[in-house]
Design a protein around this motif. Structure first.
Motif, short mmCIF file in Angstrom:
data_model
loop_
_atom_site.label_atom_id
_atom_site.label_comp_id
_atom_site.label_asym_id
_atom_site.label_seq_id
_atom_site.Cartn_x
_atom_site.Cartn_y
_atom_site.Cartn_z
N LEU B 178 0.77 -1.10 -0.15
CA LEU B 178 0.14 -0.03 -0.12
C LEU B 178 0.71 1.28 0.00
O LEU B 178 2.15 1.12 0.55
N PRO B 179 0.35 2.28 -0.44
CA PRO B 179 -0.90 2.61 -0.90
C PRO B 179 -1.26 1.99 -2.48
O PRO B 179 -0.32 1.80 -3.31
N LEU B 180 -2.37 1.70 -2.52
CA LEU B 180 -2.88 0.83 -3.83
C LEU B 180 -4.13 1.80 -4.34
O LEU B 180 -5.12 1.85 -3.58
N VAL B 181 -4.22 1.49 -5.61
CA VAL B 181 -5.74 1.58 -6.29
C VAL B 181 -6.08 0.21 -6.72
O VAL B 181 -5.34 -0.63 -7.58
N VAL B 182 -7.23 -0.28 -6.05
CA VAL B 182 -7.66 -1.48 -6.63
C VAL B 182 -9.01 -1.23 -7.53
O VAL B 182 -9.88 -0.55 -7.23
N THR B 183 -9.20 -2.02 -8.82
CA THR B 183 -10.45 -2.09 -9.33
C THR B 183 -11.05 -3.54 -9.32
O THR B 183 -10.46 -4.52 -9.56
N VAL B 184 -12.52 -3.57 -9.10
CA VAL B 184 -13.08 -5.01 -8.88
C VAL B 184 -13.79 -4.96 -9.79
O VAL B 184 -14.72 -4.38 -10.64
#
Lengths: 338, 291
Positions: B178-184
C-alpha cells in the motif's frame, strides 16, 4: 515525422492477434496521413519479433527486451511506453482492448495528459471545425458505442497528442503484406525508464488458459443471452452447436449472470464475429451485442418476445421458447442429413 | 504492525443502460436518456463489498465513499452508508461538468489527496461509458500502483495485500504494498444488502445543499449529529489547477453522437411449430449454410 505507434502485446512468446489487426489498420491510416507505422514490443526473449511485425507493415520496431518485463505488469510496461512515446512523438497510439491494454492505456494516457478512447469499433481520419471556428485537419475519429450501446459517439482529440485508442480483438481485419517491410529495429534502453518502484506489484501465481474457445473463427455461432435463463439451459446451446459443428457464444448479460465464460462474449466488450450463420437464443439485441455480430451472413433469432430488437436484424425470427425450438432443430437436422 | 485501514471507495451514479425498456424509447426509436432510472454503478457495489469485507476482518478499518456528480448523486453515498460505510464525500461543482475520464480522474485524485486513504477501491468500469479508465488514471495521478480486475482481496498483513485478479482468459494472484488503487471486476461477490441498523442511523443524512433546502429546523436537528452531514466539495475545496477540471481539462471531445435507431429489415417470422422449424432447417441445408 509523427507516425502511428502500435503497442504490440506478447502472449506466450507470440504477438497477439489484436496487435497484428491494429498494425493492419494502422497501415491504412498511415497511408491516408502520409506517415509510417511503428511497433513497440515489450517483453522478454523477443529476438526475431520484428519479422512478424514487419510482415504486418511496421517500418520501425521498438523492442524493449528484459526478463523483468514478462509476464506483463502494469507499471514497468507503462513506464517504457510513456518514455518511448515522449521520445518518438507519434501522432496516434493504438492498443488492443484486452485485459492488458485496458489496464495499461489509461495509465499511459494519464501520464501523458492525453486523451484516450476505449473500445473503438471504427477508426477514421477526418477534419474538424470547432464552435470557435478553429479548424483541424487529419484528426483520428475514434468511433464507439456508448451509453450501453444506445448511441454511437465519434470522439476526437483536437489539441493533445498522441491521439490514443483501444480496439477490441477481432474488430479490425488482420492481413499480412505480400512482402515484409524492410524496416529498422530500435532497441529500447529499458534501464533508462525503469525504477525499483515500478516493481511494487509482484505476481504470485498465474493461470492463463490457452485459447481453446474460438468463436471468432467459427463459421456457425450459437449464442445465448440472459433469456436462456440458467447455466443448465445453456447446455442445450452446446448440444445444438455440437450437432451443427458450431461454437457457442454469449451476450454480456449472459456472461455477467455466470451462464457462460468470458471468452464466449460477443459484442462491443467481447469478440466481434462474422460467421455465415448466427443463431441468437434468448438475446434481446442491444447494440452492445449486435455491434459484435451484425455482419453475420444469416441471423436466426429464437425469442419468446416478438418485439425483441434482435428480430429486426434477424433473417429468420422464431417467436417461441428455445427449450422447445432447439430440440426440434436438432431432430430436424439429424433426420434431413441422413 | 497495524492492519486497520482507511479505505475510500469510488462510486458513480449511472443511468441504468442495461434494461432499456419501451418507456425509455422515444417514438423515433432512440433512447430517452432522461427516462432511465439512476442507479449505483454495479461494479462499484462489488468494490464496496470488498471494502466492507476488509472492514469486517480488520478492526479499526473505515470505509468512505467518494462520488462526483450533481446533487442527486448523494443517493450513492446514502446507499453506501445503508450498506455499512462510515461516511462519504460528494464532489460537486459546475466546474467539474463536461469532464472526460482524465479530468474526472484529476478531480478524484485531488479529493483523495485530501482524504489520504491507504487504499482506493473502485469498480472496474461504469455501465454508461464502459471505459475502465478512471481507476488506472487515478492511480497514475496519485503515483500509486494499480491492481485491476480484482475478484477477491485474499489477505493483508499490515504491509502486503494479496489480490486475485480475473483476466480475460485466466486468473492471476498478485501481492502489492500500500498505498494502492484496486479496481473490482463484476465476477467478485455481490454487495451485501442494506442493514436495518445502518438504515435507521443514516436515514436523515443529507448534503449541505439538501439541508439548506430542508430548512433551518432540519439544520438545528443535526446539531449533535454531524455524521448525518454529507460533505460537498467543489474545486475550491480540493485545490489544483482550474484548467485541469471539467471540459477544459478534457482532451477528448465528442464530435458527433448518433442515436441508434432500430431499423426493421425483411425477416421471416416463424413459430415453434414443427413445420416451421423443419422448413427452416431444410432451407439452410439446401443453401449449404449448414450441413
Amino acid at each position: 515525422m509523427n507516425n502511428i505507434l502500435v503497442y504490440c502485446e506478447i502472449e506466450n512468446g507470440r504477438v497477439a492477434d489484436v496487435s497484428l489487426e491494429l498494425l493492419t489498420k494502422g497501415r491504412g491510416l498511415a497511408a491516408q496521413l502520409g506517415c509510417k507505422v511503428e511497433a513497440l514490443a515489450v517483453g522478454s526473449k523477443l529476438s526475431d519479433v520484428e519479422k512478424e511485425l514487419m510482415r504486418y507493415g511496421a517500418h520501425i520496431v521498438h523492442v524493449a527486451d528484459d526478463e523483468r518485463l514478462d509476464p506483463f505488469r502494469t507499471l514497468p510496461h507503462a513506464a517504457i511506453i510513456t518514455g518511448v512515446i515522449k521520445t518518438e512523438q507519434p501522432q496516434i497510439v493504438l492498443f488492443g482492448a484486452t485485459s492488458v491494454g485496458r489496464d495499461l492505456a489509461p495509465r499511459v494516457s494519464s501520464a501523458l495528459k492525453s486523451g484516450l478512447t476505449a473500445d473503438c469499433t471504427s477508426l477514421e481520419i477526418g477534419n474538424h471545425t470547432d464552435a470557435k471556428g478553429n479548424s483541424y485537419t487529419n484528426l483520428l475519429y475514434q468511433i464507439r458505442p456508448a451509453f450501453g450501446g444506445n448511441i454511437i459517439a465519434t470522439i476526437i482529440n483536437p489539441d493533445h497528442r498522441p491521439q490514443m485508442a483501444t480496439v477490441r480483438e477481432g474488430v479490425m481485419k488482420k492481413e499480412p503484406l505480400p512482402a515484409p517491410v524492410q524496416g529498422d529495429v530500435k532497441k529500447v534502453e529499458v534501464k533508462k525508464y525503469l525504477q525499483d518502484a515500478d516493481f511494487a506489484v509482484r505476481i504470485i501465481e498465474r493461470h492463463i488458459e490457452d485459447r481453446k474457445i474460438d468463436i471468432k473463427g467459427a463459421s456457425i455461432v450459437v449464442a445465448g443471452g440472459y433469456g436462456v435463463g440458467s447455466k443448465e439451459n445453456f447446455k442445450q446451446l452446446f448440444d445444438l452447436a455440437a450437432v451443427l459443428g458450431a461454437e457457442v457464444g454469449a451476450s454480456r448479460a449472459a456472461v455477467d449472470a455466470g451462464f457462460a465464460d468470458n471468452a464466449r462474449q460477443v459484442g462491443q466488450t467481447g469478440v466481434t464475429v462474422r460467421p455465415k450463420l448466427y443463431i441468437a437464443c434468448g438475446i434481446s439485441g442491444q447494440i452492445q451485442h449486435t455491434a459484435g455480430m451484425d455482419q453475420s451472413a444469416i441471423v436466426i433469432s429464437i425469442n419468446t418476445d416478438a418485439n425483441a430488437p434482435i428480430n429486426q436484424l434477424a433473417d429468420y425470427a422464431i417467436v417461441g421458447d428455445m427449450n422447445e425450438v432447439i430440440p426440434k432443430m436438432m431432430k430436424s437436422y439429424r433426420e434431413n442429413s441422413r | 504492525m497495524t492492519t486497520s485501514l482507511k479505505i475510500v471507495v469510488l462510486a458513480k451514479q449511472v443511468p441504468d443502460t442495461r434494461n432499456v425498456g419501451k418507456n425509455a424509447m422515444k417514438e423515433d426509436g432512440t433512447v430517452n436518456r432522461a427516462a432511465l432510472p439512476a442507479i449505483f454503478n454495479p461494479e462499484d457495489l462489488n468494490a464496496l463489498e470488498q471494502a466492507l469485507r476488509l472492514k469486517d476482518r480488520y478492526p479499526g478499518t473505515t470505509v468512505h465513499l467518494l462520488t462526483m456528480g450533481p446533487g442527486r448523486a448523494a443517493d450513492v453515498i446514502r446507499e453506501g452508508l445503508f450498506r455499512g460505510a462510515d461516511g462519504g464525500v460528494l464532489l460537486t461543482d459546475r466546474k467539474f461538468a463536461g469532464a472526460d475520464t482524465l479530468a474526472t480522474s484529476y478531480a478524484l485524485a485531488q479529493a483523495l489527496r485530501k482524504l489520504q486513504p491507504h487504499i482506493v477501491i473502485a469498480g472496474r468500469q461504469a455501465i454508461d461509458g464502459d471505459t475502465a479508465q478512471v481507476g488506472p488514471q487515478v492511480a497514475e495521478k496519485l503515483g500509486w500502483p494499480q491492481v485491476t480486475y480484482a475478484e477477491e482481496i485474499t489477505s493483508y498483513d499490515g504491509k502486503e495485500m494479496v489480490i486475485k485478479r480475473r483476466l480475460e482468459r485466466g486468473v492471476e494472484t498478485v501481492s502489492a504494498t500500500l498505498p494502492l488503487v484496486v479496481t473490482v471486476h463484476a465476477s467478485a461477490p455481490d454487495c451485501r444488502p442494506r442493514h436495518a441498523k445502518q438504515l435507521l442511523k443514516y436515514k436523515y443524512a443529507k448534503t449541505l445543499t439538501e439541508i439548506q433546502e430542508a430548512g433551518a429546523d432540519y439544520d438545528a436537528d443535526l446539531k449533535n449529529a454531524d455524521y448525518l452531514r454529507i460533505p460537498e466539495w467543489g474545486v475550491a475545496d480540493v485545490g489544483g489547477e482550474e484548467t485541469q477540471f471539467g471540459l477544459s481539462g478534457s482532451p477528448t471531445k465528442v464530435k458527433k453522437i448518433e442515436n441508434i435507431v432500430f431499423q426493421a429489415k425483411e425477416s421471416k417470422k416463424l413459430t415453434a411449430a414443427d413445420g416451421d422449424i423443419d422448413g427452416l432447417i431444410k432451407e439452410l441445408m439446401a443453401n449449404h449454410t449448414i450441413g
